[in-house]
Structures are given as C-alpha cells and as structure tokens.
Scaffold this motif. Structure first.
Motif, short mmCIF file in Angstrom:
data_model
loop_
_atom_site.label_atom_id
_atom_site.label_comp_id
_atom_site.label_asym_id
_atom_site.label_seq_id
_atom_site.Cartn_x
_atom_site.Cartn_y
_atom_site.Cartn_z
N ALA A 156 0.82 -1.21 0.00
CA ALA A 156 0.00 0.00 0.00
C ALA A 156 0.86 1.26 0.00
O ALA A 156 0.56 2.24 -0.70
N LEU A 157 1.93 1.25 0.78
CA LEU A 157 2.82 2.42 0.82
C LEU A 157 3.48 2.67 -0.52
O LEU A 157 3.66 3.83 -0.93
N VAL A 158 3.84 1.59 -1.21
CA VAL A 158 4.43 1.75 -2.55
C VAL A 158 3.42 2.35 -3.51
O VAL A 158 3.73 3.26 -4.29
N LYS A 159 2.19 1.85 -3.47
CA LYS A 159 1.15 2.35 -4.35
C LYS A 159 0.86 3.83 -4.09
O LYS A 159 0.50 4.58 -5.02
N LEU A 160 1.01 4.26 -2.86
CA LEU A 160 0.77 5.65 -2.50
C LEU A 160 2.01 6.53 -2.65
O LEU A 160 1.97 7.71 -2.32
N ASN A 161 3.11 5.90 -3.16
CA ASN A 161 4.38 6.62 -3.36
C ASN A 161 4.92 7.22 -2.06
O ASN A 161 5.52 8.31 -2.07
N LEU A 162 4.73 6.51 -0.98
CA LEU A 162 5.20 6.98 0.32
C LEU A 162 6.55 6.37 0.71
O LEU A 162 7.14 6.78 1.72
N VAL A 163 7.04 5.40 -0.05
CA VAL A 163 8.37 4.85 0.18
C VAL A 163 9.12 4.83 -1.16
O VAL A 163 8.51 4.61 -2.22
N PRO A 164 10.42 5.08 -1.15
CA PRO A 164 11.18 5.05 -2.40
C PRO A 164 11.30 3.63 -2.94
O PRO A 164 11.23 2.66 -2.18
N THR A 165 11.46 3.53 -4.24
CA THR A 165 11.58 2.21 -4.87
C THR A 165 12.78 2.14 -5.80
O THR A 165 12.94 1.15 -6.52
N GLN A 166 13.62 3.15 -5.79
CA GLN A 166 14.78 3.18 -6.67
C GLN A 166 16.06 2.92 -5.88
O GLN A 166 16.10 3.03 -4.66
N GLY A 167 17.13 2.58 -6.61
CA GLY A 167 18.42 2.33 -5.98
C GLY A 167 18.37 1.17 -5.00
O GLY A 167 17.78 0.13 -5.29
N LYS A 168 18.95 1.38 -3.83
CA LYS A 168 19.00 0.30 -2.85
C LYS A 168 17.60 -0.08 -2.35
O LYS A 168 17.38 -1.21 -1.92
N TRP A 169 16.65 0.85 -2.43
CA TRP A 169 15.29 0.56 -1.97
C TRP A 169 14.59 -0.47 -2.84
O TRP A 169 13.61 -1.07 -2.41
N SER A 170 15.07 -0.66 -4.07
CA SER A 170 14.47 -1.68 -4.94
C SER A 170 14.73 -3.10 -4.43
O SER A 170 14.09 -4.05 -4.88
N LEU A 171 15.67 -3.22 -3.51
CA LEU A 171 16.01 -4.53 -2.94
C LEU A 171 15.08 -4.93 -1.79
O LEU A 171 15.00 -6.11 -1.44
N LEU A 172 14.38 -3.96 -1.23
CA LEU A 172 13.56 -4.23 -0.04
C LEU A 172 12.43 -5.23 -0.30
O LEU A 172 12.19 -6.11 0.56
N PRO A 173 11.69 -5.16 -1.42
CA PRO A 173 10.62 -6.15 -1.64
C PRO A 173 11.11 -7.59 -1.63
O PRO A 173 10.38 -8.49 -1.19
N ILE A 174 12.33 -7.82 -2.07
CA ILE A 174 12.88 -9.18 -2.02
C ILE A 174 13.09 -9.61 -0.58
O ILE A 174 12.66 -10.68 -0.15
N ALA A 175 13.71 -8.74 0.20
CA ALA A 175 14.07 -9.08 1.58
C ALA A 175 12.84 -9.24 2.47
O ALA A 175 12.90 -9.96 3.48
#
Length: 426
Positions: free
Chosen positions: A106-125
C-alpha cells in the motif's frame, strides 16, 4: 542430570555451533565485500539491517516470551496452556506478517516509500519476515523446553552454512549481485524454517499431545508488549548506526560500519553465547527463589565472557588496520579501522556488565529493562543525527558505543535493585 551439568552441556553445544558459525559468517561477509565493493556491500548491509526492524512484531519479543512461558508450563505441567501458547503465537505471526506485506504494498502504491536504488532490494528481503517469525516461534519453544543448543542449531549453524554455500555458488558463476545475495538470505530463511519445524515436532512433550488448548490471552498480550519493546530497543540499538548511515551518509560508510559491527560481534561473541544458554535457567532459579544460583550464573558467566572477549578486542585495536586490509581488502582498511576500534571498546563494556537484559526479562522485570534501553535508544538516535553528518562511520560508531555503555549502566543498577545481585564480571 544435575542442573549444573545441564548448563555445562548446553553451553558446550551452543558454543560449538557459535564457534563454527564465526568463520562461516566471516567468509560470507568477505566474499560479499570483495565481490560487491564498498558501495554494493553497503547497499546490501543497509537492506539487511532494515529487515530485523520490520520483522520485530513477528520475531522480536515473541521467542523470549515463549521461552519464559514454556519453561514455566513445563515446570508446572500445565500442558493445556502450553498448547494454547503455541497456537496463539502461530496465529499471531501469520496475521502480522500478512499485514506487514500488505502495508508495504500500500505504501508503494501511494508513493510513500522510495523504490529506486537500494530501496528496490527491499521487496525481495521482505519475504524473510514471515519465515523468520515462524522459525522464531519454534526456537523460543524449544529453548523453553530446556534445549537451548537444539533451538539454536537451525539459525546459528545451518543458516550461515546455507547462505555461504549459495554465495559461493553465485560468485563462482559470476552471478553474485546485491539482489542475488538477498535472494540467498530468503532461500536460507525458508530452509531454516523447515529444519526448525522438523526439530520442533520431534521434541514436543508427549504429555501435551492430547491436551486441549487453554489461553491466557490478556496476560500474554500484556507481557508481549514489554518483550517486544525490549526487542525493538535492542534491534534499534544494534542497527541504528547502519540505518542512520544509509539515510544520512553514503553506501561506502555503511559498508565501513558493517565491517566494524562484524568485528564487534567477535568481541561480544562470548556474551551472546552465554545469553543463548542461561535464559531458561534464569527462569528456573527465579521461580525457585534461588538467589545464590542467580548470582553464580550472573557473575561466572560475565567473568568467563570477559576473559574470552578481552584478547579479541586488544588484537583488533592494535592490529585492526592490517587485519581489515588482509581480510576485506585494502579499500576497507582506511574506511573501517577507527569504527572498529570504537565498537570494540563499546563491546568490552557490554561484556563486562554481563547478561543484564536477560536477567531482568527472564525474572519478570521486563519493564525495567525496557526503560533503561529506551533511554539509551534516545541517546543513540540523537548522537547519530549529530555525529554522522560530521564524522560519517566514526560518528555512528561513537554513538553506538555511548549507547551501549549507557544502557548497561542503567540495567546493571536495575538488576542490583530488583534481583539483589551483581551481574558484572567484578
């Protein structure tokens, strides 16, 4: 078997696993650091530091609470409550992990958390969260049954072996990257959960099999909150340097701090080992009001831990730069040496004061432990914000060390007041 012999046997079992896990964990870190470089290794370290914080609701205070409650139910033969505690804890982990994953989406859909760079690794973890939560239920239960070495086998020996094997295979085939390294952690967490489940079902007491679950939900909820807050404070204190550097500093500084923390783990290894073993025996001694046993457990474990920690700390302080250069690579030597020195000093203080947190939490004084650690978190956070922009990884190391000293002093005073014993080495 006498209680003393049980403690020695458990200590030796966990000790062997911990000693074996040290070179395995070090080899994994070395391969990652050398292959990914300071920037990639820093990104990996930052994401893996976030996961224990995110997973706290499912794997934070729950295993400690289960250890205490299961040890009590086994001692008093209340098997219906034993069954109820197991069922309630599994339901809790599944529900909370589900809400964490949905919440992140939900936070990703609302653009409340970054998803680029190192943050792109978080969904895997994030897939580690439910697996770690369920494995922690198994470990906490097995430890409460008086089998601490058995409880620690999956997480402290098998998991490092699996991760190292996966990392080596990826590096050998030229496939090692930050994302594949994190996928290795997810796969290892899954295998550890399966192994812990197999062990969990093997050690279930036969007396409990036919009992219908009974629940003390209000009492457990009341106890879980301080346990979870203690875990939150502990994880936050352990990871705040890495997380703050990831937010306020550079990926290279994160890598430097990770190397320093690895060194600090070697210094604190003996105390970590002690805490793994003595928790159920603290519960038993407290229930039986055996103050002399508590004092002997606290004093002798602190002295033994300090005896092992001191030469490791002196070696890192006197020859740390050369050691770092040889092990991790020349580019890490100048980045990490002074953070290593500062963290080693802080961990020496930590070992000297002994198992203060465990003595309080396993004796029913979780709130005292929470108050002391919460104050230390505030000190740590303020110092990180002040020092990291000016001094980078060295500033983070100073903040973490002052935090360690502060909460040990506060918790030592609480142990003396509440339990009436001295937990320090001298």
């Amino acid at each position: 078997m006498s209680l003393k012999k049980q403690i020695v046997k458990s200590f030796m079992g966990v000790g062997v696993m911990k000693l074996l896990s040290i070179p395995i964990g070090l080899a994994t870190s070395v391969i990652l650091a050398r292959t990914l470089g300071p920037e990639g290794f820093g990104q990996y370290a930052f994401i893996m530091a976030l996961i224990p914080l995110i997973a706290l609701p499912v794997s934070g205070g729950l295993p400690q609470l289960l250890t205490r409650e299961i040890a009590t139910f086994q001692h008093t033969k209340r098997w219906s409550l034993y069954q109820g505690a197991l069922r309630a804890s599994h339901i809790w982990v599944v529900l909370i992990a589900f809400f964490i994953l949905i919440g992140y989406w939900a936070l990703v859909k609302l653009n409340l958390v970054p998803t680029q760079g190192k943050w792109s690794l978080l969904p895997i973890a994030l897939w580690i969260v439910p697996l770690a939560g369920l494995a922690s239920v198994r470990a906490g239960t097995i430890k409460g049954l008086g089998l601490p070495a058995y409880a620690e086998l999956p997480g402290h020996l098998m998991q490092p072996i699996v991760i190292l094997a996966l990392i080596v295979c990826l590096a050998w085939n030229g496939l090692l990257s930050t994302s594949s390294a994190i996928w290795s952690q997810v796969i290892a967490a899954g295998l550890v959960f399966l192994l812990a489940s197999w062990m969990f079902f093997r050690v279930q007491p036969h007396e409990a099999e036919k009992e219908k679950p009974a629940y003390q939900l209000k009492q457990w909820q009341t106890a879980l909150l301080p346990f979870s807050m203690i875990a939150l404070v502990g994880v936050f204190n352990a990871q705040i340097g890495i997380i703050a550097l990831g937010l306020l500093g550079t990926d290279e500084q994160v890598a430097a701090m990770r190397v320093a923390e690895r060194a600090g783990q070697f210094v604190a290894m003996s105390l970590t080992l002690t805490n793994m073993v003595i928790a159920p025996y603290i519960v038993r001694a407290h229930r039986e009001k055996d103050k002399d046993l508590l004092q002997n457990l606290a004093r002798k474990s602190a002295r033994g831990s300090l005896f092992l920690a001191l030469p490791i700390a002196l070696l890192l302080i006197s020859g740390g730069e050369s050691i770092i250069s040889i092990v991790f690579g020349v580019e890490y030597a100048s980045l990490s040496y002074w953070p290593v020195v500062v963290i080693a000093i802080g961990q020496l203080f930590n070992v000297f004061f002994g198992s203060v947190g465990y003595l309080l939490s396993m004796s029913g004084f979780e709130k005292d432990a929470l108050k002391g650690q919460a104050l230390a978190v505030g000190i740590n956070l303020i110092l990180c914000i002040m020092l990291i922009p000016l001094f980078g990884a060295i500033g983070a190391a100073v903040a973490v060390t002052l935090c360690l000293i502060s909460w040990n002093v506060l918790l030592y005073a609480s142990v003396k007041k509440r339990i009436g014993i001295r937990s320090s080495a001298f």
